[in-house]
Design a protein around this motif. Structure first.
Motif, short mmCIF file in Angstrom:
data_model
loop_
_atom_site.label_atom_id
_atom_site.label_comp_id
_atom_site.label_asym_id
_atom_site.label_seq_id
_atom_site.Cartn_x
_atom_site.Cartn_y
_atom_site.Cartn_z
N GLN A 53 7.15 92.18 34.00
CA GLN A 53 6.42 92.71 32.86
C GLN A 53 5.03 92.09 32.86
OE1 GLN A 53 8.65 91.92 29.32
NE2 GLN A 53 10.23 93.39 29.84
N PHE A 54 4.05 92.85 32.44
CA PHE A 54 2.70 92.31 32.36
C PHE A 54 1.95 93.00 31.24
CE2 PHE A 54 0.86 95.99 34.45
CZ PHE A 54 1.91 96.44 35.25
N VAL A 55 0.89 92.35 30.82
CA VAL A 55 0.08 92.84 29.70
C VAL A 55 -1.29 93.24 30.24
CG1 VAL A 55 -1.03 92.22 27.52
CG2 VAL A 55 1.26 91.38 28.05
N ILE A 56 -1.70 94.46 29.88
CA ILE A 56 -3.03 94.95 30.26
C ILE A 56 -3.82 95.20 28.97
CG2 ILE A 56 -4.33 96.79 31.39
CD1 ILE A 56 -1.82 97.35 33.03
N ALA A 57 -5.02 94.68 28.92
CA ALA A 57 -5.90 94.92 27.79
C ALA A 57 -7.11 95.71 28.28
CB ALA A 57 -6.37 93.61 27.17
N THR A 58 -7.51 96.71 27.52
CA THR A 58 -8.73 97.46 27.82
C THR A 58 -9.78 97.03 26.79
OG1 THR A 58 -7.94 99.32 26.50
CG2 THR A 58 -7.58 99.43 28.87
N LEU A 82 -5.29 85.90 22.86
CA LEU A 82 -4.51 87.06 23.29
C LEU A 82 -5.13 87.71 24.52
CD1 LEU A 82 -3.61 88.79 19.90
CD2 LEU A 82 -2.05 87.62 21.46
N LEU A 83 -6.44 87.89 24.50
CA LEU A 83 -7.11 88.47 25.66
C LEU A 83 -6.98 87.55 26.88
CD1 LEU A 83 -10.41 90.01 24.22
CD2 LEU A 83 -8.34 91.21 24.96
N ALA A 139 -3.63 87.86 28.66
CA ALA A 139 -3.30 89.12 29.32
C ALA A 139 -3.34 88.95 30.84
CB ALA A 139 -4.25 90.22 28.89
N ASP A 140 -2.47 89.64 31.51
CA ASP A 140 -2.44 89.59 32.98
C ASP A 140 -3.64 90.30 33.59
OD1 ASP A 140 0.19 88.27 33.37
OD2 ASP A 140 0.92 90.08 32.39
N VAL A 175 -7.34 92.31 32.29
CA VAL A 175 -8.26 92.77 31.24
C VAL A 175 -9.32 93.61 31.94
CG1 VAL A 175 -9.86 92.13 29.40
CG2 VAL A 175 -7.88 90.69 29.87
#
Length: 71
Positions: A36-41, A59-60, A63-64, A66
């Protein structure tokens, strides 16, 4: 994903990748079961908010990936 090119904008690290590079990373990650990973735009407002709000900045930073919002 730690060896990806990064640019820092007002203290926020943004991965400097093309759309094709992001697609390839997502395809690769999708093949890794259970990953699982987190992507931020991140857009301009988010970068400014990160400068004012340490919790949002964290939080940013966590993220894995950005990527810049291209709007």
């Amino acid at each position: 994903m730690s060896n990806l090119p990064i640019r820092t904008i007002l203290g926020v690290k943004i991965h400097a990748l093309t759309k094709d590079q992001v697609k390839a990373l997502l395809a690769e990650a999708a093949l890794q079961q259970g990953k699982q990973f987190v992507i931020a735009t991140a857009n301009a407002e988010m970068v400014m908010l990160a400068g004012e709000n340490p919790q949002f900045a964290a939080l940013l930073a966590a993220a894995d990936l950005v990527v810049p919002d291209g709007a």
